[in-house]
Design an enzyme around this catalytic site. Sequence first.
Site, short mmCIF file in Angstrom:
data_model
loop_
_atom_site.label_atom_id
_atom_site.label_comp_id
_atom_site.label_asym_id
_atom_site.label_seq_id
_atom_site.Cartn_x
_atom_site.Cartn_y
_atom_site.Cartn_z
N PRO A 137 0.92 -1.23 0.05
CA PRO A 137 0.00 0.01 -0.10
C PRO A 137 0.94 1.37 -0.02
O PRO A 137 1.80 1.41 0.57
CB PRO A 137 -0.85 0.00 1.16
CG PRO A 137 0.12 -0.91 2.10
CD PRO A 137 0.60 -1.79 1.31
N GLU A 138 0.48 2.33 -0.87
CA GLU A 138 1.00 3.67 -0.76
C GLU A 138 0.35 4.56 -0.11
O GLU A 138 -0.79 4.33 0.61
CB GLU A 138 1.49 3.96 -2.20
CG GLU A 138 2.31 2.71 -3.04
CD GLU A 138 2.53 3.15 -4.39
OE1 GLU A 138 2.60 4.26 -4.75
OE2 GLU A 138 2.80 2.20 -5.23
#
Length: 265
Positions: free
Chosen positions: A2-3
């Site tokens: 996840p960013e």
Amino acid sequence: MPELPEVEIIVRGLRGPLVGRTFTGVTVRWPNSVKTPVPELQATLPGQTIEQITRRAKYLWFHLSGGDSLFLHLKMSGDLLVLPVTEPDDPHVRTIFDLDNDHQLRFKDTRKFGRVYLVRNPNAVIGRLGPEPLADDFLPADFAALFARRRGRLKPLLLNQKFIAGIGNIYADESCFAAGLDPRRTADTLSADDLGRLYHAIRQALTAGIVHKGASLDSVYRGGEFQNHFRVYGRTGQPCLRCGAEIQRVVLGGRSTHFCSTCQR
Ligand SMILES: [Zn+2]
């Protein structure tokens, strides 16, 4: 992994079930993931109420009533589940946080790279991170100033969390495409105009990611649909949506990098 947009969506989803709840205990099954001594975590966390949950870079930040901060980093495969205590266990749950309403926050993490920190001073965890690209007070001039005296290649710089926070492989590739910049360029070759376009491209890509509730590329991060809006990421060999040339893939700084060699100069 996840960013920024994915972590932002996770944070927003956890506030409802968790803000106002009090921790009553914690069970650690994979001590390597916990960067605070486990006896200290178990002595200090119970009794503290979650006053707010925010995000800094890719960290989830739980602000606690006792003045401590609990940070969680999901890394490659971390997943946070809020479930009743009666819900069946899962062998990939590494840390279990007991709550005061017969529920648990379970940190599931197949690949075990996720991290847990309980600290008094938040800077012990987040003190060396670069600026938040979506902050209201992060201006084009601040972004341009980051590049002064830098000589590294563009893409690895964007992934460097001490340079700028929250950007990972997907949003770096999408931002370079939107700005028309070859990700292999070195920082000292970028003009003021290039940096102005890149600043807006990064903010637009991250905002679009949030609007589409993040990108769901595997079973871990659910519910987002930004993957349907990628223009270069993962499109190797497919026609560029702008000019029709084939999207290229190279490895840069150890990471897959997707770009159009016609549109990105
Ligand atoms: Zn193109």
